[in-house]
Each structure stands twice: as C-alpha cells, then as structure tokens.
Design a protein around this motif. Structure first.
Motif: not given
Length: 238
Positions: A145-166
């Motif tokens: 799942i490290k492959m998701l890093a570029p996708a997460a970077d494109r969101l431009g916000v800090a990862p938050n597993p508790k935020d359902s919208v994120y």
C-alpha cells in the motif's frame, strides 16, 4: 449421509462452500450448461478486464451481472497495480495484465475501487502514525500500500484515517493512481494510443450500491445509471 447433503469430510472444504457448490451445480451450472461447454471447447474470449480489490464485499461478476467468461478479473489489495518493472522478480499483477492485453486482447480495462476499502484506510493509518503495528514481520501489506503515497500526496492534506471524507477522497484517488501505473506499461501505451484499448476508472460504494465513473477530462467521478438506480429504490424496501 444422503446424497444431497454436503460433506466436507472427504475434501476438507468448509461446509458453506460445499452447500454453495451444490446450489451452483444444480442451479446456475445447469442453466448455463451450454455456455460452460462452449467455454471449455473454445476457451475464454472476454473483452473486458476488471482490476478490483480482494475485499469479499466487492465481486465484479456480481456488480456487473456478468456471465461466465465475460470478465477477466484481477483482484489485489486496494485494486492497485505496480508500475512497469522489467526485472527478475515475480510480478503476478503484471503477468495477469500482460496475458489480458497481449493474449486475450481485451479492449477495455476497468479499475474498480470501492468504498470502505481496508487497504486505503490502512495506508492512511500508517501514514498518520508510522508506529502502527504491522500484521507480520514481513509486512507485505504495508509494502504494497506504499503505492498509495503519490495519490495521498496529490490530496494535499495530512492523512487522517478518522476522517471519512479524507478516506473517501483517497479511495477515488487510488483509482487514478492505478490508471497512472497501467500507463507505464509500453504495451498499454501503444494499444491505447492506437485506440485498441480503453482504460476506465470506477468506484463501487458498498453502502448504497452506487457506481461512479471517472471522467478523465475533468478528473471527477460521476454516478452512472441514475435512472435505473432511482427506479430500483423508488419504493421503500426496509
């Protein structure tokens, strides 16, 4: 034990699978017997490959009401595909892609993400807290799942597993990441360029059964088949 009763003793299969097989062989297999005979003799000729998640709640054949032989399905954690890596390592996903494109000559590839994806949420959790305990010492899932890093970077916000919208935004962005990785394969590039192959991004929302399709010209996911969806839920069922 009577003939119609499932017996897991001889095969070791769970009883539920034995019951399911008995239902299949006396129901769908008989109904589609000629179809199975044709597939056995002529082989498979699916026109569409679906790259989906391993999640047991998301079965492409069920979602698209597909008959046997209609879909070539590859299921991975979070519906991810690694980028093109021509080395001596084992690449199961790349092998399946190569077979679908070069041998079966599919005309369409659908990347099917889904809501409530455990792999996507796990990435968000690990990214937010690197000390999150791993499932095993080898940490195959963590590496995958490290492959998701570029996708997460494109969101431009800090990862938050508790935020359902994120998490939902990352689920959609993960579909785009797999499309990007698919296009690193030379065979995909050439065939798509010559319009022999089309790539699609989609997401199935488990909670309400909605299917969203990516419009790559805008980057937005839009719900499909809204008339049929509205008709299906026109009357209260619960």
């Amino acid at each position: 034990m009577a003939d119609h009763e499932p017996s897991s003793g001889a095969t070791g299969l769970p009883e539920a699978l034995m019951e399911g097989y008995e239902s299949f062989i006396s129901g769908r297999f008989l109904a589609d017997h000629e179809r199975f005979e044709e597939l056995a003799v002529k082989g498979q000729t699916p026109k569409t490959m679906v790259i989906s998640c391993c999640d047991s709640r998301v079965a492409p054949e069920a979602i698209f009401n597909a008959r046997p032989g209609e879909l070539f399905v590859l299921r991975n954690v979070a519906a991810l595909i690694p980028p093109y890596e021509p080395d001596d390592h084992h690449h199961g996903s790349s092998a399946a892609l190569e077979y679908a494109v070069m041998a079966l000559k599919v005309s369409d590839i659908v990347v099917l993400g889904h809501g409530q994806c455990g792999g996507v949420r796990a990435y968000a959790q690990i990214a937010a807290d690197p000390d999150t305990p791993r499932l095993s010492h080898s940490d195959f899932i963590g590496d995958w799942i490290k492959m998701l890093a570029p996708a997460a970077d494109r969101l431009g916000v800090a990862p938050n597993p508790k935020d359902s919208v994120y998490v939902e935004r990352l689920e959609f962005e993960a579909v785009k990441e797999t499309l990007r990785n698919l296009r690193t394969f030379p065979m995909v590039q050439v065939l798509e360029h010559h319009r022999h192959l089309r790539l699609h991004g989609a997401l199935f929302r488990i909670m309400d059964g909605r299917l969203f399709l990516l419009d790559e010209s805008t980057g937005a996911f839009e719900p499909v088949c809204e008339t049929a969806y509205a008709a299906a839920f026109a009357e209260a069922r619960f």
